[in-house]
Write a protein that holds these residues in place. Structure first.
Motif, PDB file in Angstrom:
ATOM      1  N   VAL A 128      32.680  26.678  56.067  1.00  0.00           N
ATOM      2  CA  VAL A 128      31.703  26.658  54.775  1.00  0.00           C
ATOM      3  C   VAL A 128      32.522  26.697  53.521  1.00  0.00           C
ATOM      4  N   GLU A 129      32.279  25.782  52.905  1.00  0.00           N
ATOM      5  CA  GLU A 129      33.063  25.401  51.644  1.00  0.00           C
ATOM      6  C   GLU A 129      32.516  26.722  50.635  1.00  0.00           C
ATOM      7  N   MET A 130      33.782  27.424  50.280  1.00  0.00           N
ATOM      8  CA  MET A 130      33.363  28.595  49.420  1.00  0.00           C
ATOM      9  C   MET A 130      33.451  28.499  48.058  1.00  0.00           C
ATOM     10  N   THR A 131      33.995  27.421  47.267  1.00  0.00           N
ATOM     11  CA  THR A 131      34.043  27.401  45.864  1.00  0.00           C
ATOM     12  C   THR A 131      32.791  26.919  45.383  1.00  0.00           C
ATOM     13  N   ALA A 132      32.011  26.066  46.140  1.00  0.00           N
ATOM     14  CA  ALA A 132      30.753  25.899  45.628  1.00  0.00           C
ATOM     15  C   ALA A 132      29.675  26.822  45.998  1.00  0.00           C
ATOM     16  N   VAL A 133      29.985  27.767  46.848  1.00  0.00           N
ATOM     17  CA  VAL A 133      29.017  28.954  46.913  1.00  0.00           C
ATOM     18  C   VAL A 133      29.454  29.967  45.780  1.00  0.00           C
ATOM     19  N   HIS A 158      48.339  39.935  45.966  1.00  0.00           N
ATOM     20  CA  HIS A 158      48.314  39.123  44.386  1.00  0.00           C
ATOM     21  C   HIS A 158      47.223  38.627  44.507  1.00  0.00           C
ATOM     22  N   THR A 159      46.673  38.192  43.213  1.00  0.00           N
ATOM     23  CA  THR A 159      45.052  37.805  42.935  1.00  0.00           C
ATOM     24  C   THR A 159      45.283  36.768  42.068  1.00  0.00           C
ATOM     25  N   ILE A 160      44.497  35.546  42.714  1.00  0.00           N
ATOM     26  CA  ILE A 160      44.472  34.244  42.166  1.00  0.00           C
ATOM     27  C   ILE A 160      43.240  33.692  41.834  1.00  0.00           C
ATOM     28  N   PRO A 161      42.999  32.763  40.864  1.00  0.00           N
ATOM     29  CA  PRO A 161      41.708  32.223  40.800  1.00  0.00           C
ATOM     30  C   PRO A 161      41.460  31.175  41.978  1.00  0.00           C
ATOM     31  N   ILE A 162      40.128  31.044  42.525  1.00  0.00           N
ATOM     32  CA  ILE A 162      40.112  30.052  43.550  1.00  0.00           C
ATOM     33  C   ILE A 162      38.847  29.368  43.138  1.00  0.00           C
ATOM     34  N   ALA A 163      37.996  29.545  42.218  1.00  0.00           N
ATOM     35  CA  ALA A 163      36.886  28.625  41.760  1.00  0.00           C
ATOM     36  C   ALA A 163      36.548  29.006  40.306  1.00  0.00           C
ATOM     37  N   ARG A 164      36.094  27.970  39.694  1.00  0.00           N
ATOM     38  CA  ARG A 164      35.741  27.906  38.376  1.00  0.00           C
ATOM     39  C   ARG A 164      34.271  27.328  38.102  1.00  0.00           C
ATOM     40  N   CYS A 165      33.669  27.577  36.819  1.00  0.00           N
ATOM     41  CA  CYS A 165      32.369  27.066  36.571  1.00  0.00           C
ATOM     42  C   CYS A 165      32.243  25.483  36.875  1.00  0.00           C
ATOM     43  N   GLU A 166      31.092  25.200  37.224  1.00  0.00           N
ATOM     44  CA  GLU A 166      30.726  23.828  37.451  1.00  0.00           C
ATOM     45  C   GLU A 166      30.972  22.740  36.155  1.00  0.00           C
ATOM     46  N   CYS A 167      31.280  23.464  34.857  1.00  0.00           N
ATOM     47  CA  CYS A 167      31.381  22.998  33.764  1.00  0.00           C
ATOM     48  C   CYS A 167      33.046  22.260  33.752  1.00  0.00           C
ATOM     49  N   ASP A 189      40.143  38.922  49.923  1.00  0.00           N
ATOM     50  CA  ASP A 189      39.177  39.898  49.374  1.00  0.00           C
ATOM     51  C   ASP A 189      38.587  39.164  48.239  1.00  0.00           C
ATOM     52  N   TRP A 190      37.519  38.840  47.925  1.00  0.00           N
ATOM     53  CA  TRP A 190      36.731  38.270  46.732  1.00  0.00           C
ATOM     54  C   TRP A 190      36.693  39.019  45.697  1.00  0.00           C
ATOM     55  N   LEU A 191      36.538  38.740  44.384  1.00  0.00           N
ATOM     56  CA  LEU A 191      36.350  39.111  43.293  1.00  0.00           C
ATOM     57  C   LEU A 191      35.357  38.387  42.328  1.00  0.00           C
ATOM     58  N   TYR A 192      34.586  38.871  41.556  1.00  0.00           N
ATOM     59  CA  TYR A 192      33.710  38.285  40.678  1.00  0.00           C
ATOM     60  C   TYR A 192      32.700  37.520  41.373  1.00  0.00           C
ATOM     61  N   GLU A 193      32.382  36.237  41.152  1.00  0.00           N
ATOM     62  CA  GLU A 193      31.189  35.815  41.923  1.00  0.00           C
ATOM     63  C   GLU A 193      31.634  35.346  43.393  1.00  0.00           C
ATOM     64  N   VAL A 194      31.228  36.379  44.004  1.00  0.00           N
ATOM     65  CA  VAL A 194      31.891  36.325  45.473  1.00  0.00           C
ATOM     66  C   VAL A 194      30.985  35.363  46.276  1.00  0.00           C
ATOM     67  N   PRO A 195      31.526  34.554  47.235  1.00  0.00           N
ATOM     68  CA  PRO A 195      30.566  33.576  47.971  1.00  0.00           C
ATOM     69  C   PRO A 195      29.887  34.146  49.108  1.00  0.00           C
ATOM     70  N   ILE A 196      30.740  35.084  49.599  1.00  0.00           N
ATOM     71  CA  ILE A 196      30.128  35.970  50.716  1.00  0.00           C
ATOM     72  C   ILE A 196      30.210  37.361  50.427  1.00  0.00           C
ATOM     73  N   ASN A 197      29.542  38.234  50.839  1.00  0.00           N
ATOM     74  CA  ASN A 197      29.618  39.763  50.933  1.00  0.00           C
ATOM     75  C   ASN A 197      30.623  40.502  51.827  1.00  0.00           C
ATOM     76  N   ARG A 198      31.440  39.962  52.237  1.00  0.00           N
ATOM     77  CA  ARG A 198      32.562  40.501  52.899  1.00  0.00           C
ATOM     78  C   ARG A 198      34.061  39.795  52.648  1.00  0.00           C
TER      79      ARG A 198
END
Length: 328
Positions: A128-133, A158-167, A189-198
């Motif tokens: 499942v493609e996570m950045t779009a979700v 360490h924490t990194i960005p993995i997805a950005r807004c569609e803009c 472990d996901w932060l902010y706009e999480v694609p799945i709840n785990r």
């Protein structure tokens, strides 16, 4: 994800429902109460859990919070925000090491023109493609892989960005991930706009293979992207820092693809642009020229400048005689 004979244990589901619940707006209250009812049906039991299952979404949020706290204390479930990366809630309470049941792969793909064009790193978890979700678009490869591969898992989280807004702008919409190596496992472990709840966990050996495959596959690169990668990798950033400069971006000039532009930032005051003609250079040759030039004193560069702060109308102090105001 903690599992009991192939299913998520009710303690984990209750934990997840509380983690999603917004105690200020009440969002998720219905889900919280429904999950408490399901937990009773699954065999969990405590006095406070029974009260929580019988609560109403119209009850005061403060009263519901008290019930949640008491329920978790009675059942031995840790509160959200207290789990270390890679932990899950165990059957019977407490925590367990999250098992490596997930699979990951990466892909570099085009960014649609309406989102600004360019490239993005797509992240597939269990196909499942996570950045779009998540936030909408994958990060630019430069943001993830250059000059250092930030996807590499180490024992220090360490924490990194993995997805950005569609803009196309990170920060307008954002999905981050905290990555940590735990012996033979890698946890996300996901932060902010999480694609799945785990959180998700991978076998470390396979994770390393996928990260290395992404980092060493340049089939997608155009000439300017290859030059940019080599520049960002080899640029003497310490030499630039002695003048207060940091790389901002590197790319072909959007007005003239025969010119490659390096954008630098001087504190929060100026943008500095240094242009290099391609003139039959290979990407490696151009990158070498850029890196050699930028090791010299800025006053020797043929550069342009733009004031970030409108009140600044004069060139920066590091400007040479040939510098002039940028025509953006």
């Amino acid at each position: 994800m903690s599992e009991d004979q192939g299913r998520v244990v009710p303690e984990q589901r209750l934990f997840d429902a509380v983690a999603r619940w917004n105690t200020k707006t009440g969002f998720g209250t219905d889900d919280l109460i429904d999950t408490a009812c399901a937990a009773l049906a699954d065999g969990l039991d405590s006095p406070a859990l029974r009260e929580l299952a019988g609560a109403s979404p119209r009850d005061r949020l403060g009263d519901l919070q008290t019930l949640v706290d008491t329920t978790f204390e009675e059942l031995g479930i840790p509160l959200p925000g207290t789990l270390r990366v890679g932990q899950a809630v165990a059957a019977g309470g407490g925590t367990v090491r999250r098992p490596g049941v997930d699979a990951i792969r990466f892909e570099v793909a085009d960014v649609p023109d309406e989102s600004g064009g360019g490239f993005q790193v797509l992240v597939y978890v269990n196909d499942v493609e996570m950045t779009a979700v998540g936030a909408g678009l994958g990060m630019d490869p430069y943001d993830v892989l250059v000059p250092d591969n930030r996807l590499v898992a180490t024992a220090e989280a360490h924490t990194i960005p993995i997805a950005r807004c569609e803009c196309g702008v990170y920060g307008c919409g954002s999905t981050d991930v905290t990555i940590v190596r735990d012996d033979d496992l890698v946890h996300w472990d996901w932060l902010y706009e999480v694609p799945i709840n785990r959180g998700v966990t991978f076998a470390a050996a396979e994770y390393d293979v996928q990260v290395d495959r992404l980092a060493t596959n340049y089939d997608w690169e155009t000439s300017d992207r290859t030059a940019g990668r080599l520049i960002l990798r080899d640029l003497d950033q310490q030499a630039l820092l002695t003048h207060g400069l940091k790389p901002s971006w590197v790319a072909n000039d959007y007005r003239n693809s025969a010119v490659f532009r390096v954008a630098l930032q001087l504190s929060n005051t100026y943008q500095i642009f240094v242009d290099f003609p391609w003139t039959n250079h290979t990407p490696a040759e151009l990158a070498h020229t850029v890196c050699q030039t930028l090791t010299q004193h800025p006053q020797t560069w043929d550069a342009t400048w733009h004031a970030i702060q409108p009140s600044l109308t004069h060139p920066p102090n590091i400007a040479g005689r040939t510098w002039h105001h940028a025509n953006l």
